[in-house]
Design a protein around this motif. Structure first.
Motif, PDB file in Angstrom:
ATOM      1  N   ILE A  97       0.838  -1.204   0.000  1.00 37.88           N
ATOM      2  CA  ILE A  97       0.000   0.000   0.000  1.00 37.88           C
ATOM      3  C   ILE A  97       0.872   1.253   0.000  1.00 37.88           C
ATOM      4  O   ILE A  97       0.623   2.212  -0.742  1.00 37.88           O
ATOM      5  N   ALA A  98       1.910   1.248   0.834  1.00 31.74           N
ATOM      6  CA  ALA A  98       2.792   2.417   0.930  1.00 31.74           C
ATOM      7  C   ALA A  98       3.535   2.672  -0.379  1.00 31.74           C
ATOM      8  O   ALA A  98       3.788   3.831  -0.749  1.00 31.74           O
ATOM      9  N   LYS A  99       3.874   1.607  -1.105  1.00 36.46           N
ATOM     10  CA  LYS A  99       4.589   1.774  -2.376  1.00 36.46           C
ATOM     11  C   LYS A  99       3.724   2.448  -3.435  1.00 36.46           C
ATOM     12  O   LYS A  99       4.239   3.073  -4.365  1.00 36.46           O
ATOM     13  N   GLU A 100       2.416   2.306  -3.316  1.00 29.72           N
ATOM     14  CA  GLU A 100       1.511   2.901  -4.303  1.00 29.72           C
ATOM     15  C   GLU A 100       1.343   4.409  -4.109  1.00 29.72           C
ATOM     16  O   GLU A 100       0.841   5.096  -4.998  1.00 29.72           O
ATOM     17  N   ILE A 101       1.739   4.923  -2.956  1.00 31.27           N
ATOM     18  CA  ILE A 101       1.529   6.341  -2.641  1.00 31.27           C
ATOM     19  C   ILE A 101       2.812   7.123  -2.922  1.00 31.27           C
ATOM     20  O   ILE A 101       3.873   6.827  -2.362  1.00 31.27           O
ATOM     21  N   LYS A 102       2.691   8.125  -3.786  1.00 29.83           N
ATOM     22  CA  LYS A 102       3.840   8.966  -4.141  1.00 29.83           C
ATOM     23  C   LYS A 102       3.552  10.417  -3.752  1.00 29.83           C
ATOM     24  O   LYS A 102       2.401  10.849  -3.745  1.00 29.83           O
ATOM     25  N   PHE A 103       4.618  11.151  -3.453  1.00 36.41           N
ATOM     26  CA  PHE A 103       4.461  12.573  -3.146  1.00 36.41           C
ATOM     27  C   PHE A 103       5.779  13.291  -3.431  1.00 36.41           C
ATOM     28  O   PHE A 103       6.837  12.656  -3.577  1.00 36.41           O
ATOM     29  N   GLU A 104       5.700  14.608  -3.521  1.00 36.65           N
ATOM     30  CA  GLU A 104       6.879  15.436  -3.780  1.00 36.65           C
ATOM     31  C   GLU A 104       7.563  15.768  -2.456  1.00 36.65           C
ATOM     32  O   GLU A 104       6.960  16.349  -1.562  1.00 36.65           O
ATOM     33  N   LYS A 105       8.818  15.375  -2.354  1.00 40.96           N
ATOM     34  CA  LYS A 105       9.604  15.646  -1.153  1.00 40.96           C
ATOM     35  C   LYS A 105      10.520  16.838  -1.409  1.00 40.96           C
ATOM     36  O   LYS A 105      11.259  16.874  -2.402  1.00 40.96           O
ATOM     37  N   LYS A 106      10.456  17.825  -0.518  1.00 42.21           N
ATOM     38  CA  LYS A 106      11.276  19.021  -0.681  1.00 42.21           C
ATOM     39  C   LYS A 106      12.653  18.804  -0.074  1.00 42.21           C
ATOM     40  O   LYS A 106      12.783  18.277   1.028  1.00 42.21           O
ATOM     41  N   TYR A 107      13.666  19.233  -0.812  1.00 42.43           N
ATOM     42  CA  TYR A 107      15.047  19.190  -0.333  1.00 42.43           C
ATOM     43  C   TYR A 107      15.626  20.594  -0.486  1.00 42.43           C
ATOM     44  O   TYR A 107      15.856  21.060  -1.599  1.00 42.43           O
ATOM     45  N   GLY A 108      15.814  21.275   0.606  1.00 38.38           N
ATOM     46  CA  GLY A 108      16.314  22.639   0.531  1.00 38.38           C
ATOM     47  C   GLY A 108      15.205  23.609   0.172  1.00 38.38           C
ATOM     48  O   GLY A 108      14.011  23.347   0.347  1.00 38.38           O
ATOM     49  N   ALA A 109      15.602  24.744  -0.384  1.00 39.90           N
ATOM     50  CA  ALA A 109      14.644  25.810  -0.666  1.00 39.90           C
ATOM     51  C   ALA A 109      13.794  25.516  -1.893  1.00 39.90           C
ATOM     52  O   ALA A 109      12.581  25.721  -1.888  1.00 39.90           O
ATOM     53  N   ASP A 110      14.431  25.023  -2.963  1.00 43.18           N
ATOM     54  CA  ASP A 110      13.707  24.858  -4.224  1.00 43.18           C
ATOM     55  C   ASP A 110      13.689  23.427  -4.748  1.00 43.18           C
ATOM     56  O   ASP A 110      12.847  23.093  -5.581  1.00 43.18           O
ATOM     57  N   ALA A 111      14.597  22.596  -4.318  1.00 43.47           N
ATOM     58  CA  ALA A 111      14.722  21.254  -4.886  1.00 43.47           C
ATOM     59  C   ALA A 111      13.621  20.328  -4.364  1.00 43.47           C
ATOM     60  O   ALA A 111      13.307  20.310  -3.176  1.00 43.47           O
ATOM     61  N   THR A 112      13.018  19.576  -5.287  1.00 44.23           N
ATOM     62  CA  THR A 112      11.999  18.581  -4.927  1.00 44.23           C
ATOM     63  C   THR A 112      12.266  17.294  -5.697  1.00 44.23           C
ATOM     64  O   THR A 112      12.905  17.303  -6.751  1.00 44.23           O
ATOM     65  N   SER A 113      11.750  16.223  -5.178  1.00 43.68           N
ATOM     66  CA  SER A 113      11.908  14.930  -5.840  1.00 43.68           C
ATOM     67  C   SER A 113      10.702  14.056  -5.500  1.00 43.68           C
ATOM     68  O   SER A 113      10.197  14.092  -4.369  1.00 43.68           O
TER      69      SER A 113
END
Length: 222
Positions: A97-113
């Protein structure tokens, strides 16, 4: 010869004696008719009562049939769900279930992944206990299974309660709520035993949650 004697004797009787004979014979016949009538009447009454009882029983069965069939269908559906749950561990189901959920993770001020919720999940305290059985019942169940094994019979499947603690660290509230919703609506029914949610800061990206999940499943109690 005997009939002639009876006829002669009857002819030699007086009118009064003949009336007595006629009356006695009629009384015997009437008595027989009454006795037979009472016997037949009792038999008919008993048969009517039996028919009424059978009719009432049949009505009861017909009235109970829909609910009985519904319960049978529900029992079969529950049995299928328990079989499915037994096909994989509770941890692997929750991880899927957890693998099916995706989200944008912020790294620093502007970087996301884009990341998966499964990267932020940890499991602990996995347990599996025999459901709704005291220690005495467990001992009796084991003895029954040993006797069945000696006779070459199959042991009846036991119902277990599996539980595990899921820890989610520094995840956004949207991902957390998605996970809780999917656990609740999953095809293999699970239920929350306890839930503790906290937040490090006003930032909605930094939620922490500890969820204890339970699930009933079939297993072997050896």
């Amino acid at each position: 010869m005997s009939s002639n004697k009876i006829t002669n004797a009857f002819e030699q009787m007086s009118d009064r004696e003949r009336k007595l004979v006629y009356g006695g014979g009629s009384l015997v016949i009437v008595s027989l008719v009454i006795v037979i009538g009472i016997f037949v009447s009792r038999k008919v009454t008993a048969m009517e009562e039996q028919v009424a009882t059978n009719s009432e029983a049949l009505t009861t069965i017909l009235d109970a049939a829909p609910s009985y069939l519904k319960n049978r269908r529900e029992d079969k559906a529950i049995d299928e769900v328990l079989k499915q749950a037994s096909g994989s561990s509770l941890q692997s189901t929750l991880l899927g279930i957890a693998k099916e959920i995706k989200f944008e993770k912020k790294y620093g001020a502007d970087a996301t992944s884009e990341v998966r919720l499964s990267d932020f999940v940890k499991f602990s305290n996995a347990t599996e206990i025999l459901a709704d059985l005291t220690q005495n019942k467990k001992k009796k169940a084991r003895r029954k299974r040993r006797r069945k094994k000696k006779r070459g019979e199959k042991s009846k499947r036991q119902l277990f309660l599996a539980t595990i603690v899921v820890a989610l660290d520094r995840v956004p509230d949207t991902a957390l709520f998605q996970f809780l919703e999917r656990v609740e609506t999953h095809k293999q029914p699970m239920f929350g035993v306890s839930l503790d949610i906290s937040r490090e800061s006003p930032n909605r990206e930094h939620f922490r949650a500890k969820l204890k999940v339970g699930q009933f499943r079939y297993g072997d109690d050896e």
